[in-house]
Design an enzyme around this catalytic site. Structure first.
Site: not given
Length: 309
Positions: A172, A180, A185, A189, A216
């Site tokens: 994770d 974020n 965002h 990404d 994630e």
């Protein structure tokens, strides 16, 4: 998919195998078996692209071989063409209802055999390409959750025959929501794509599978890999992510992006429950986070035990 399709020819008459091999070997790689039991063993080790299966064989006949193959998670998608001199509609219907896709009548016509096999191999190739798209995560290019579930079930089934271990890694990205919120965002990404690339570089074998498990969270399936080796892979993943040096000013762990990792290893034995690997690896991931994140924690376990919910 392999560049040349692998065709498994199953017949108790060697002369029939020779006829089919001569007809098909220019375009395909040919393997053969002369009994039903041998056919199942060879199919499980070879994973052919198509099986040409004689109906009438002593002992385990073609219908029983078809039933076994279509009930095996590892082989159920392999197309089967029956070869038979029976010539009656009832036999054909029985085979088609069991999952066969076509019939070749004996004596075999090489021209017809080549055409039928070529068509079915091409159809399988197209189905495989569509199936690959369905199990691929668009952002990272890794597999998705569906790929993970399919691979885990297949690997546990395959390795149960030998009792070999299987390891699962779950990781994770630490404090990703904060990332974020701080960077947007689009940057999130890009971060996930870079972590995915680092993960993909750390796995060692063609049989290993790396997936984006969700959000994630990522996972790896490592068939036939013991616990110490799996921990080593997990450490490499952690280090490779650190070397990316992706700034993360909102993290409580480090000024750059880090990952927490859980590892679970068990022997694949009769009664093993595939879902147990994910649950145990997830519990180890929880411990890695509780220990301060940017950690690797793992354990071995009994895959047949009843786990608490």
């Amino acid at each position: 998919m392999r560049q040349r399709a692998v065709i498994l020819v199953v017949d108790d008459e060697v002369s029939n195998i020779e006829i089919l091999s001569e007809a098909l070997e220019e375009e395909h790689d040919i393997s053969f078996a002369t009994s039903g039991a041998e056919a199942v063993r060879v199919a499980r080790s070879l994973l052919p692209d198509l099986i040409l299966l004689d109906v009438l064989m002593p002992g385990m006949d073609g219908y029983e071989v078809c039933r076994v193959i279509k009930s095996d998670p590892l082989l159920m998608d392999v197309p089967i063409i029956f070869t038979t001199a029976l010539g009656d509609q009832e036999a054909e219907v029985r085979g088609l209802l069991m999952g066969a896709i076509d019939y070749l009548a004996k004596p075999i016509s090489p021209v017809i055999a080549r055409a039928r096999v070529r068509n079915h191999v091409e159809m399988k190739r197209m189905r495989d390409e569509l199936a690959e798209l369905a199990v691929t995560d668009a952002l990272t290019g890794l597999g998705n959750r569906r790929r993970l579930e399919k691979s885990l079930n297949q690997d546990v089934s395959r390795l149960t025959e030998t009792g070999e271990p299987l390891s699962v890694i779950i990781l994770d990205v630490d404090f990703f929501k904060r990332f974020n919120d701080a960077y947007g965002h689009a940057a999130g990404d890009r971060c996930l794509a870079m972590v995915a690339a680092a993960l993909n570089r750390a796995i060692r074998c063609a049989s290993d599978v790396a997936v984006r498990y969700g959000g994630e969270e990522f996972a790896c399936i490592l068939p036939a890999m013991g616990h110490e080796q799996a921990l080593d892979v997990a450490m490499q993943i952690k280090e490779r992510v650190l070397l990316l040096g992706i700034p993360h000013a909102s993290s409580d762990t480090a000024p750059i992006v880090t990952v927490s990792i859980g590892v679970a290893t068990a022997a694949c034995v009769p009664g093993a429950v595939p879902d147990h690997w994910m649950r145990v690896a997830d519990s180890q991931l929880y411990l890695a986070k509780a220990a301060g994140r940017n950690n690797v924690i793992g354990t071995t376990f009994d895959a047949t035990e009843v786990l608490p919910h």
